[in-house]
Design a protein around this motif. Structure first.
Motif, PDB file in Angstrom:
ATOM      1  N   VAL A 446       0.841  -1.206   0.000  1.00 54.81           N
ATOM      2  CA  VAL A 446       0.000   0.000   0.000  1.00 54.81           C
ATOM      3  C   VAL A 446       0.871   1.249   0.000  1.00 54.81           C
ATOM      4  O   VAL A 446       0.615   2.208  -0.749  1.00 54.81           O
ATOM      5  N   ALA A 447       1.916   1.245   0.843  1.00 59.06           N
ATOM      6  CA  ALA A 447       2.818   2.403   0.900  1.00 59.06           C
ATOM      7  C   ALA A 447       3.493   2.637  -0.447  1.00 59.06           C
ATOM      8  O   ALA A 447       3.603   3.781  -0.912  1.00 59.06           O
ATOM      9  N   ALA A 448       3.946   1.565  -1.093  1.00 61.23           N
ATOM     10  CA  ALA A 448       4.605   1.693  -2.392  1.00 61.23           C
ATOM     11  C   ALA A 448       3.657   2.246  -3.433  1.00 61.23           C
ATOM     12  O   ALA A 448       4.029   3.106  -4.248  1.00 61.23           O
ATOM     13  N   ALA A 449       2.406   1.770  -3.415  1.00 62.59           N
ATOM     14  CA  ALA A 449       1.426   2.258  -4.386  1.00 62.59           C
ATOM     15  C   ALA A 449       1.155   3.747  -4.192  1.00 62.59           C
ATOM     16  O   ALA A 449       1.079   4.515  -5.163  1.00 62.59           O
ATOM     17  N   LEU A 450       1.025   4.171  -2.931  1.00 62.56           N
ATOM     18  CA  LEU A 450       0.783   5.594  -2.651  1.00 62.56           C
ATOM     19  C   LEU A 450       1.970   6.455  -3.086  1.00 62.56           C
ATOM     20  O   LEU A 450       1.790   7.517  -3.701  1.00 62.56           O
ATOM     21  N   LEU A 451       3.179   6.018  -2.753  1.00 66.83           N
ATOM     22  CA  LEU A 451       4.374   6.762  -3.146  1.00 66.83           C
ATOM     23  C   LEU A 451       4.492   6.844  -4.659  1.00 66.83           C
ATOM     24  O   LEU A 451       4.871   7.892  -5.215  1.00 66.83           O
TER      25      LEU A 451
END
Length: 472
Positions: A446-451
């Motif tokens: 999720v963090a990677a997708a947001l970044l």
């Protein structure tokens, strides 16, 4: 083509990964090689043939060297080194030496030289070092040479690390060139995806914002710089180059991990260093190790007397500066760091141990001043800028955007938070780890997708997207 371009993010990378994962394992090296050739050709098609010829020549020389013995073995080693160094010298340093010869001729009443400037091939410094390390490692018996020319070509050309590193030594991935099955797991791909997204965010959301103001301030005439403004520009560039270059390294390491390669780490929170010696153990780690193993130790390393040791340190770091760029300010930058490495050994390491965490501040100040030498267009410009930092008037700063100030604070926070031991351990064990528990796998995805979404939006909405180390 840079990793933070729309062409790479929206077209090249998705197409490459889809094809790479779709084909059987035995064809994945071929896909990676063809993608790497295309990646290089996009930015350096005119040099591709020359580059391929140099790789063929190196492969043949190493083949002959491996089968020779005694002095013949050393002759092949010397020929390979000379060819690679000569190629780097011509393309990277011919203009520098001709310009200086021309200047001397004019100063002594002669006529200036006329020549057609030599164009610098993309990434020549990095892939020259990798060709050299392959040759030397085989000569030393660290690894057997690759049997397949195509595997050797893939080692040199692998696109994630080809343009700006990390400098991957042959023995570090020799086995992975022929068998990556142990690393082609979901955990490695997810952690690689997160690492790539993290690096892209560092580059786009931090380095680019700081770089716009740093460029503007460095472009001002020195007379227009107050001391606070000069320091602000230097500090902005200090964080820009860190997040730009470490961001690129994160992206390269992440891309490698997504396809089964384990590249070495290249940065480890350099601005929490308590000495310049420690700084170079944390900054551009792969270059520092290369210089140590292939220059410093062959010159005698720590086995010589103090005078020779200090001379060796200075020589290695002057060469390091010259490797970064063919200009006097880069040589001065290398000599500057070499001087402080000598001072470390003379007295600073003892003082820093007594100061403890407080020694981070003077080390950071030395690094900031050094980056002025690195960033300036010439040595005279660098000296004029430093003069304004220490001798300029102290005036109130003009207005800067809220985005710039927030970004600068975030950059400082991310740069120094690892001074807390728990944070540094968390980065190593949790943030950069490869074995994922289900909860952590979901979290970093999720963090990677947001970044990735935030970074892609910033790239589409801005035309300012330089890569500092792209020209090295």
């Amino acid at each position: 083509m840079v990793f933070s371009s729309t062409l790479f993010l929206f077209y090249f990378l998705p197409g490459f990964l889809l094809l790479y994962y779709a084909v059987p394992h035995k064809f994945r090296n071929l896909v990676a090689l063809l993608a790497s050739l295309g990646f290089y050709a996009w930015g350096g098609l005119s040099f591709l043939a020359l580059f391929l010829i140099s790789v063929v020549v190196n492969f043949v020389l190493i083949y002959l060297m491996d089968r020779a013995a005694g002095w013949r073995k050393r002759i092949y080693l010397i020929i390979s080194i000379v060819i690679n160094v000569a190629m780097l010298f011509y393309f990277k340093y011919a203009n520098f030496f001709l310009e200086n010869v021309s200047t001397v001729r004019e100063a002594t009443g002669g006529t200036s030289l006329q020549w057609e400037e030599v164009v610098l091939p993309i990434g020549i410094s990095f892939f020259t070092f990798e060709k050299l390390t392959y040759t030397i490692d085989v000569y030393r018996g660290v690894n057997r040479p690759l049997k397949s020319f195509w595997d050797f070509l893939l080692y040199i050309m692998l696109f994630p690390k080809m343009i700006a590193g990390p400098i991957v030594r042959f023995h570090e991935i020799a086995g992975q060139l022929t068998d990556r099955s142990a690393f082609e797991t979901v955990d490695h791909r997810l952690s690689g995806f997160f690492r790539f997204a993290l690096g892209l965010a560092k580059k786009v959301l931090l380095a680019n914002v700081l770089g716009q103001e740093a460029d503007r301030l460095f472009d001002l005439p020195p007379a227009e710089l107050s001391a606070p403004l000069a320091w602000l520009g230097a500090i902005a560039y200090t964080f820009q180059i860190y997040f730009d270059f470490s961001g690129y390294s994160d992206m390269a390491i992440g891309l490698g991990r997504m396809i089964g390669f384990q590249f070495p780490e290249n940065f480890n929170n350099p601005y929490i260093s308590r000495s310049i010696t420690e700084f170079w153990q944390r900054w551009h780690i792969t270059l520092g190790r290369w210089m140590r193993d292939y220059l410093y130790i062959p010159l005698g390393g720590n086995r010589v007397g103090p005078g020779r040791l200090y001379a060796n340190l200075w020589v290695v770091f002057i060469l390091s500066g010259f490797w970064h760029g063919a200009a006097w300010n880069f040589i001065a930058w290398g000599a500057f760091h070499g001087l402080f490495l000598i001072l470390d050994r003379l007295f600073w390491l003892r003082i820093s141990r007594r100061l403890g965490v407080l020694s981070i501040l003077p080390t950071f100040v030395v690094a900031v001043v050094g980056w002025v030498l690195f960033r300036a267009e010439s040595l005279s410009s660098a000296l004029a800028y430093v003069e304004r930092m220490f001798g300029g008037e102290w005036q109130e700063l003009p207005r800067f955007s809220t985005e710039f100030w927030y970004t600068l604070l975030l950059a400082a926070g991310f740069s120094f938070m690892a001074a807390l031991p728990r944070v540094e351990r968390w980065e190593v064990n949790v943030l950069l780890g490869e074995h994922l528990q289900p909860t952590r796998a979901v979290t970093i995805s999720v963090a990677a997708a947001l970044l990735l979404i935030l970074s892609a939006s910033a790239i589409v909405g801005s035309s300012f997207n330089p890569f500092i180390y792209f020209r090295f």
